[in-house]
Scaffold this active site. Structure first.
Site, PDB file in Angstrom:
ATOM      1  N   GLU A  50      -5.709 -10.965  -0.535  1.00 38.11           N
ATOM      2  CA  GLU A  50      -6.423 -10.802   0.592  1.00 38.11           C
ATOM      3  C   GLU A  50      -8.049 -10.590   0.591  1.00 38.11           C
ATOM      4  O   GLU A  50      -8.677  -9.761   1.148  1.00 38.11           O
ATOM      5  CB  GLU A  50      -5.911  -9.422   1.339  1.00 38.11           C
ATOM      6  CG  GLU A  50      -4.503  -9.285   1.329  1.00 38.11           C
ATOM      7  CD  GLU A  50      -4.094  -8.058   2.198  1.00 38.11           C
ATOM      8  OE1 GLU A  50      -5.203  -7.320   2.916  1.00 38.11           O
ATOM      9  OE2 GLU A  50      -2.762  -7.661   2.405  1.00 38.11           O
ATOM     10  N   GLU A  97       0.709  -1.074  -0.199  1.00 38.94           N
ATOM     11  CA  GLU A  97      -0.040   0.000   0.004  1.00 38.94           C
ATOM     12  C   GLU A  97       0.737   1.181   0.029  1.00 38.94           C
ATOM     13  O   GLU A  97       0.913   1.978   0.841  1.00 38.94           O
ATOM     14  CB  GLU A  97      -1.072  -0.192   1.184  1.00 38.94           C
ATOM     15  CG  GLU A  97      -1.911  -1.042   1.150  1.00 38.94           C
ATOM     16  CD  GLU A  97      -3.016  -1.002   2.218  1.00 38.94           C
ATOM     17  OE1 GLU A  97      -3.139  -0.094   2.885  1.00 38.94           O
ATOM     18  OE2 GLU A  97      -3.633  -2.106   2.353  1.00 38.94           O
TER      19      GLU A  97
HETATM   20  C1  XIL Z   1      -5.057  -6.139   9.070  1.00 39.10           C
HETATM   21  C2  XIL Z   1      -5.232  -7.201   9.790  1.00 39.10           C
HETATM   22  O1  XIL Z   1      -6.389  -8.296   9.192  1.00 39.10           O
HETATM   23  C3  XIL Z   1      -5.682  -6.615  11.115  1.00 39.10           C
HETATM   24  O2  XIL Z   1      -5.903  -7.842  12.043  1.00 39.10           O
HETATM   25  C4  XIL Z   1      -4.898  -5.681  11.748  1.00 39.10           C
HETATM   26  O3  XIL Z   1      -5.532  -5.169  12.799  1.00 39.10           O
HETATM   27  C5  XIL Z   1      -4.803  -4.537  10.587  1.00 39.10           C
HETATM   28  O4  XIL Z   1      -4.493  -4.981   9.386  1.00 39.10           O
HETATM   29  N1  XIL Z   1      -4.755  -4.737   3.981  1.00 39.10           N
HETATM   30  C6  XIL Z   1      -3.537  -5.284   4.402  1.00 39.10           C
HETATM   31  C7  XIL Z   1      -3.671  -6.035   5.550  1.00 39.10           C
HETATM   32  O5  XIL Z   1      -2.573  -5.386   3.737  1.00 39.10           O
HETATM   33  O6  XIL Z   1      -2.373  -6.245   6.369  1.00 39.10           O
HETATM   34  C8  XIL Z   1      -4.430  -5.604   6.731  1.00 39.10           C
HETATM   35  O7  XIL Z   1      -4.618  -6.738   7.699  1.00 39.10           O
HETATM   36  C9  XIL Z   1      -5.826  -5.589   5.833  1.00 39.10           C
HETATM   37  C10 XIL Z   1      -5.859  -4.408   5.087  1.00 39.10           C
END
Ligand code: XIL
Length: 414
Positions: A332, A226
């Protein structure tokens, strides 16, 4: 069923390389793009009684095959199917005279993965559901910098070690997530931002330490996560504040240097539709690829039943990045199913959204993995009560599971 089997069989037709019968110390695979299930090589030793051919995947030895003075055909099977560009063949001892090399493009389904987190693995039902349904895991938080280096120079690896060990005990490949992620960077890096050299050292040390420590067990990393904003601008974070856009290349260089055989990914949210963020990302990863620093791109796909790319749109996105010679993955996915219509209708729509994404991945040979962000609804990172995943809160499979599975094993492009 019969129909797609026949189509899959047609795809099995091997691609034959026009390799002239010639001496070779190094061979090229007949396909450069996409994954391969197996290859076969017809060859014989030249200049000695017995030549050896080594087959490496991603720089690591996969198999050694012997060839005598008579023609012989050897078949090498891969499971899981590697990206063809990662397979290297070389003759050792003496040269090989090669008559033909054939490769069978991947016919196996795209591997389905999930995010995993340490706090749930002790739950028997969670562990069983995960092991029975997923072929790889991504560490949800345990490898992020706020957890692994909460204070400058003080590394904490207990949780990451336990989680990576848990996966290794079940032979589940691990995607390492994420070496550099502005949002989950500890505060102390921000305090260094006036001192670019210090931040550069922090960045290099952190990446080198993690990649080296987990080298054998984590073969694939989200190096930067990101970095780009909605308008194609740079997102602000401690590394950007100190080093500017250069921090991205710096990160990939450090990871490549720490382990030249690990697969390195750039991972992004909200770039699955054609938009300014996607364009900026395309330019950035194209540049990294030209410099030999990146292997793949991950699309997160945190979407909902009301929005998200269609099959055609996602396929076009994946093809766009695959054309750069990169692997592409869905990394994801979850599908928020809130809405006013009946729950069954929303779950049916959710299944459709997952299936469309699965078919798009299956249609693009460079799409090597499809990861969802969690095993079951109650462990989702989204607010409590949401139902975005493939299993419900009692670990019962939802319509989306079957729909996605079918999509990932459908004949490409169906
Ligand atoms: C999220 C996790 O799932 C949570 O447990 C944490 O509190 C915050 O991060 N994009 C990403 C992930 O690349 O690392 C994120 O994961 C969700 C959004």
């Amino acid at each position: 069923m019969q129909g797609w089997r026949a189509a899959a069989a047609a795809l099995m037709v091997a691609i034959v390389l026009g390799v002239p019968a010639a001496d070779a110390a190094e061979l090229r695979l007949p396909v450069a793009e996409g994954a391969v299930d197996r290859i076969s090589v017809t060859a014989r030793a030249r200049g000695c009684e017995r030549a050896l051919m080594t087959v490496s995947v991603g720089g690591r030895l996969h198999k050694t095959v012997g060839f005598g003075r008579r023609w012989r055909r050897a078949t090498i099977v891969f499971d899981p199917a590697p990206f063809a560009a990662d397979v290297a063949l070389a003759a050792t001892r003496c040269r090989l005279k090669v008559r033909r090399v054939t490769a069978v493009p991947r016919t196996a389904p795209v591997a389905l993965g999930t995010a995993v987190t340490l706090k749930h693995v002790a739950d028997e039902r969670y562990a069983t559901t995960l092991s029975a349904n997923f072929a790889s895991v991504t560490t949800e938080n345990e490898l992020k910098m706020d957890q692994t280096q909460p204070r400058s120079g003080e590394y904490r690896f207990e949780n990451a070690d336990r989680l990576v060990g848990w996966a290794a005990a079940r032979s589940l490949p691990v995607r390492g997530h994420a070496l550099v992620f502005g949002t989950q960077t500890p505060r102390w890096v921000w305090h260094q931002r006036q001192f670019p050299d210090m931040v550069r050292k922090t960045l290099r040390d952190h990446i080198t330490t993690l990649v080296r420590r987990y080298g054998d067990r984590v073969r694939e990393w989200d190096v930067v996560n990101e970095a780009i904003g909605h308008e194609g601008d740079w997102r602000s974070n401690a590394f950007y504040a100190a080093l500017g856009p250069e921090y991205v290349e710096e990160s990939f260089r450090a990871a490549r240097h720490a382990d030249p055989t690990a697969k390195l990914f750039y991972n992004e949210i909200g770039a699955d539709l054609a938009n300014p963020k996607q364009d900026a990302m395309f330019a950035m990863v194209g540049d990294l690829k030209a410099k030999g620093l990146i292997d793949g791109v991950g699309f997160q796909m945190h979407v909902s039943i009301h929005e998200g790319p269609s099959y055609e749109q996602l396929r076009a996105t994946l093809e766009r990045f695959a054309a750069l010679g990169l692997e592409v993955q869905i990394t994801e996915m979850d599908v928020d199913a809130d809405g006013l219509s009946a729950p069954e209708e929303r779950l049916a729509r959710q299944a459709q959204v997952y299936a469309d994404a699965g078919r798009a991945c299956r249609a693009v040979p460079a799409c090597t993995r499809f990861t969802v962000w969690g095993v079951a609804d109650h462990v989702s990172w989204l607010q409590p009560g949401k139902v975005p995943l493939l299993f419900d809160s009692s670990f019962a499979p939802k319509p989306a599971l079957e729909a996605l599975r079918l999509a990932l094993q459908s004949p490409p492009g169906a």
